[in-house]
Design a protein around this motif. Structure first.
Motif, PDB file in Angstrom:
ATOM      1  N   PHE A 116       0.861  -1.180   0.000  1.00 33.34           N
ATOM      2  CA  PHE A 116       0.000   0.000   0.000  1.00 33.34           C
ATOM      3  C   PHE A 116       0.899   1.232   0.000  1.00 33.34           C
ATOM      4  O   PHE A 116       1.916   1.259   0.699  1.00 33.34           O
ATOM      5  N   GLU A 117       0.488   2.259  -0.745  1.00 30.87           N
ATOM      6  CA  GLU A 117       1.276   3.489  -0.792  1.00 30.87           C
ATOM      7  C   GLU A 117       0.350   4.696  -0.750  1.00 30.87           C
ATOM      8  O   GLU A 117      -0.588   4.798  -1.538  1.00 30.87           O
ATOM      9  N   ALA A 118       0.620   5.607   0.172  1.00 26.94           N
ATOM     10  CA  ALA A 118      -0.183   6.822   0.275  1.00 26.94           C
ATOM     11  C   ALA A 118       0.037   7.696  -0.944  1.00 26.94           C
ATOM     12  O   ALA A 118       1.160   7.859  -1.427  1.00 26.94           O
ATOM     13  N   ALA A 119      -1.074   8.255  -1.474  1.00 31.07           N
ATOM     14  CA  ALA A 119      -1.013   9.126  -2.654  1.00 31.07           C
ATOM     15  C   ALA A 119      -2.076  10.199  -2.498  1.00 31.07           C
ATOM     16  O   ALA A 119      -3.251   9.971  -2.818  1.00 31.07           O
ATOM     17  N   ASP A 120      -1.669  11.391  -1.978  1.00 34.94           N
ATOM     18  CA  ASP A 120      -2.597  12.487  -1.715  1.00 34.94           C
ATOM     19  C   ASP A 120      -3.720  12.012  -0.793  1.00 34.94           C
ATOM     20  O   ASP A 120      -3.451  11.513   0.279  1.00 34.94           O
ATOM     21  N   LYS A 121      -4.970  12.098  -1.250  1.00 33.81           N
ATOM     22  CA  LYS A 121      -6.110  11.699  -0.421  1.00 33.81           C
ATOM     23  C   LYS A 121      -6.461  10.219  -0.605  1.00 33.81           C
ATOM     24  O   LYS A 121      -7.448   9.746  -0.045  1.00 33.81           O
ATOM     25  N   TYR A 122      -5.667   9.522  -1.390  1.00 34.56           N
ATOM     26  CA  TYR A 122      -5.945   8.125  -1.687  1.00 34.56           C
ATOM     27  C   TYR A 122      -4.807   7.243  -1.176  1.00 34.56           C
ATOM     28  O   TYR A 122      -3.754   7.715  -0.745  1.00 34.56           O
ATOM     29  N   VAL A 123      -5.040   5.930  -1.267  1.00 35.59           N
ATOM     30  CA  VAL A 123      -3.986   4.942  -1.060  1.00 35.59           C
ATOM     31  C   VAL A 123      -3.949   4.051  -2.292  1.00 35.59           C
ATOM     32  O   VAL A 123      -4.992   3.549  -2.743  1.00 35.59           O
ATOM     33  N   ARG A 124      -2.772   3.890  -2.866  1.00 35.53           N
ATOM     34  CA  ARG A 124      -2.578   2.956  -3.970  1.00 35.53           C
ATOM     35  C   ARG A 124      -2.484   1.547  -3.403  1.00 35.53           C
ATOM     36  O   ARG A 124      -1.759   1.296  -2.440  1.00 35.53           O
ATOM     37  N   VAL A 125      -3.232   0.640  -3.993  1.00 33.43           N
ATOM     38  CA  VAL A 125      -3.226  -0.764  -3.593  1.00 33.43           C
ATOM     39  C   VAL A 125      -2.593  -1.538  -4.742  1.00 33.43           C
ATOM     40  O   VAL A 125      -3.191  -1.674  -5.815  1.00 33.43           O
ATOM     41  N   ILE A 126      -1.398  -2.053  -4.539  1.00 35.89           N
ATOM     42  CA  ILE A 126      -0.639  -2.686  -5.612  1.00 35.89           C
ATOM     43  C   ILE A 126      -0.669  -4.208  -5.450  1.00 35.89           C
ATOM     44  O   ILE A 126      -0.253  -4.743  -4.416  1.00 35.89           O
ATOM     45  N   THR A 127      -1.180  -4.876  -6.470  1.00 37.03           N
ATOM     46  CA  THR A 127      -1.122  -6.334  -6.521  1.00 37.03           C
ATOM     47  C   THR A 127      -0.135  -6.736  -7.620  1.00 37.03           C
ATOM     48  O   THR A 127       0.475  -5.880  -8.265  1.00 37.03           O
ATOM     49  N   ALA A 128       0.005  -8.024  -7.850  1.00 33.70           N
ATOM     50  CA  ALA A 128       0.985  -8.489  -8.833  1.00 33.70           C
ATOM     51  C   ALA A 128       0.653  -8.030 -10.242  1.00 33.70           C
ATOM     52  O   ALA A 128       1.552  -7.819 -11.059  1.00 33.70           O
ATOM     53  N   ASP A 129      -0.646  -7.853 -10.547  1.00 31.62           N
ATOM     54  CA  ASP A 129      -1.010  -7.574 -11.935  1.00 31.62           C
ATOM     55  C   ASP A 129      -1.747  -6.256 -12.157  1.00 31.62           C
ATOM     56  O   ASP A 129      -2.012  -5.894 -13.297  1.00 31.62           O
ATOM     57  N   ARG A 130      -2.080  -5.520 -11.087  1.00 24.25           N
ATOM     58  CA  ARG A 130      -2.750  -4.255 -11.320  1.00 24.25           C
ATOM     59  C   ARG A 130      -2.664  -3.346 -10.095  1.00 24.25           C
ATOM     60  O   ARG A 130      -2.184  -3.736  -9.037  1.00 24.25           O
ATOM     61  N   GLU A 131      -3.169  -2.120 -10.282  1.00 21.58           N
ATOM     62  CA  GLU A 131      -3.176  -1.120  -9.220  1.00 21.58           C
ATOM     63  C   GLU A 131      -4.601  -0.647  -8.996  1.00 21.58           C
ATOM     64  O   GLU A 131      -5.359  -0.438  -9.950  1.00 21.58           O
ATOM     65  N   HIS A 132      -4.985  -0.490  -7.743  1.00 19.07           N
ATOM     66  CA  HIS A 132      -6.285   0.058  -7.370  1.00 19.07           C
ATOM     67  C   HIS A 132      -6.069   1.309  -6.541  1.00 19.07           C
ATOM     68  O   HIS A 132      -5.010   1.487  -5.919  1.00 19.07           O
ATOM     69  N   LEU A 133      -7.080   2.155  -6.468  1.00 22.39           N
ATOM     70  CA  LEU A 133      -7.065   3.313  -5.594  1.00 22.39           C
ATOM     71  C   LEU A 133      -8.232   3.207  -4.624  1.00 22.39           C
ATOM     72  O   LEU A 133      -9.353   2.856  -5.017  1.00 22.39           O
ATOM     73  N   ILE A 134      -7.976   3.482  -3.350  1.00 21.05           N
ATOM     74  CA  ILE A 134      -9.059   3.535  -2.374  1.00 21.05           C
ATOM     75  C   ILE A 134      -9.020   4.904  -1.708  1.00 21.05           C
ATOM     76  O   ILE A 134      -7.948   5.460  -1.460  1.00 21.05           O
ATOM     77  N   ARG A 135     -10.205   5.439  -1.443  1.00 22.79           N
ATOM     78  CA  ARG A 135     -10.297   6.780  -0.878  1.00 22.79           C
ATOM     79  C   ARG A 135     -10.285   6.687   0.651  1.00 22.79           C
ATOM     80  O   ARG A 135     -11.322   6.738   1.323  1.00 22.79           O
ATOM     81  N   THR A 136      -9.114   6.525   1.166  1.00 23.31           N
ATOM     82  CA  THR A 136      -8.904   6.478   2.609  1.00 23.31           C
ATOM     83  C   THR A 136      -7.481   6.933   2.851  1.00 23.31           C
ATOM     84  O   THR A 136      -6.700   7.115   1.903  1.00 23.31           O
ATOM     85  N   SER A 137      -7.115   7.117   4.085  1.00 19.77           N
ATOM     86  CA  SER A 137      -5.738   7.493   4.396  1.00 19.77           C
ATOM     87  C   SER A 137      -5.004   6.271   4.925  1.00 19.77           C
ATOM     88  O   SER A 137      -5.605   5.337   5.453  1.00 19.77           O
ATOM     89  N   LEU A 138      -3.687   6.298   4.800  1.00 22.78           N
ATOM     90  CA  LEU A 138      -2.892   5.201   5.322  1.00 22.78           C
ATOM     91  C   LEU A 138      -3.037   5.123   6.839  1.00 22.78           C
ATOM     92  O   LEU A 138      -3.031   4.036   7.417  1.00 22.78           O
ATOM     93  N   ARG A 139      -3.207   6.272   7.480  1.00 26.14           N
ATOM     94  CA  ARG A 139      -3.399   6.300   8.934  1.00 26.14           C
ATOM     95  C   ARG A 139      -4.661   5.536   9.333  1.00 26.14           C
ATOM     96  O   ARG A 139      -4.677   4.824  10.338  1.00 26.14           O
ATOM     97  N   GLU A 140      -5.737   5.679   8.549  1.00 28.14           N
ATOM     98  CA  GLU A 140      -6.981   4.963   8.835  1.00 28.14           C
ATOM     99  C   GLU A 140      -6.866   3.485   8.506  1.00 28.14           C
ATOM    100  O   GLU A 140      -7.478   2.631   9.161  1.00 28.14           O
ATOM    101  N   LEU A 141      -6.077   3.176   7.482  1.00 25.09           N
ATOM    102  CA  LEU A 141      -5.958   1.798   7.032  1.00 25.09           C
ATOM    103  C   LEU A 141      -5.078   0.957   7.958  1.00 25.09           C
ATOM    104  O   LEU A 141      -5.370  -0.229   8.203  1.00 25.09           O
ATOM    105  N   LEU A 142      -4.018   1.547   8.477  1.00 26.86           N
ATOM    106  CA  LEU A 142      -3.030   0.783   9.237  1.00 26.86           C
ATOM    107  C   LEU A 142      -3.610  -0.042  10.387  1.00 26.86           C
ATOM    108  O   LEU A 142      -3.240  -1.214  10.552  1.00 26.86           O
TER     109      LEU A 142
END
Length: 269
Positions: free
Chosen positions: A186-212
């Motif tokens: 997972f990587e923080a990106a502005d107001k989103y978090v990038r979710v990286i899997t082996a074959d693609r990337e997703h964006l979720i509208r949350t903060s890394l602080r909330e996700l951890l």
């Protein structure tokens, strides 16, 4: 002898001015170079002024004093000693009595002059020791500071919620159900978090602080303030001549930087 400098970060102006006035009495030679009212400003101004000492309110707008100290530990230029940190807090759960190291201190609100005076004496002694060591922080002091900050971040994370098993990532009119076990990092990106899997990337509208707090900390390791990686997706950790650590992943080309705050995790067993 160089004049010692300090930055005060406190979101209540009267308390900030009171702390500054007390310091002028208790430590007349200390020069307060900046007084700010929120966490991001504390980081920005500390990087600009390079003070010897930081007085950080724990609960501030933007980011907490603990998070500000951790961010500074990551961003601080090599070759400069990290500021000594004193946390100022009204909440005894943040008291640092469990830490018998001089790298980090605390004072409780309302700030008592006698307790602040004790903190000043410890700071004077620590700065004098640095001067004897040619101005650089000894490795043991730096390691102690980083260890304390890691433990404080863990205490302040709000952990306790059930770990996530699926990430729900929207894309247009679809919601992709991404098993947490498929996530490489997972990587923080502005107001989103990038979710990286082996074959693609997703964006979720949350903060890394909330996700951890929703991630299993035995399975997912924070390696930078903006990056959390699945431990068993790490192929190797590479340390360069300057001591900086970079991770390579299994079956994926991305390389992840490890900040100094978390580099201690990567030591041979």
């Amino acid at each position: 002898m160089t004049t010692p400098t300090a930055l005060i970060a406190e979101d209540e102006p009267l308390l900030a001015e009171g702390l500054k006035a007390d310091l002028q009495v208790l430590w007349p030679e200390l020069q307060v170079v900046a007084v700010v009212g929120d966490g991001p400003a504390a980081v920005t101004q500390a990087l600009a002024w390079s003070p010897d000492v930081l007085f950080l309110d724990v609960r501030m707008p933007g980011i907490t004093g603990i998070e500000a100290a951790a961010e500074l530990a990551e961003e601080w230029p090599d070759g400069r000693p990290l500021p000594l940190v004193v946390f100022v807090t009204a909440y005894d759960e943040y008291a640092l009595r469990a830490f018998d190291l001089a790298a980090v201190d605390y004072v409780l609100k309302p700030v008592r002059p006698d307790r602040l005076g004790q903190a000043c004496e410890r700071l004077r002694a620590a700065l004098a020791a640095r001067r004897e060591a040619s101005g650089l922080h000894p490795p043991a002091e730096l390691d102690a500071t980083l260890a304390q900050l890691r433990r404080l971040l863990e205490r302040n994370s709000g952990a306790g919620a059930a770990p996530l098993t699926v990430i729900q990532a929207s894309a247009g009119n679809a919601i992709h159900m991404v098993p947490v076990g498929d996530v490489l990092y997972f990587e923080a990106a502005d107001k989103y978090v990038r979710v990286i899997t082996a074959d693609r990337e997703h964006l979720i509208r949350t903060s890394l602080r909330e996700l951890l707090p929703r991630l299993d900390d035995q399975r997912f390791w924070q390696v930078h303030r903006s990056t959390v990686v699945r431990a068993d997706a790490i192929a190797a950790a590479h340390r360069d001549e300057a001591g900086k650590v970079t991770l390579t992943l299994r079956g994926h080309p991305d390389r992840l930087a490890v900040s100094r705050l978390y580099s201690q995790r990567f030591k041979a067993m």
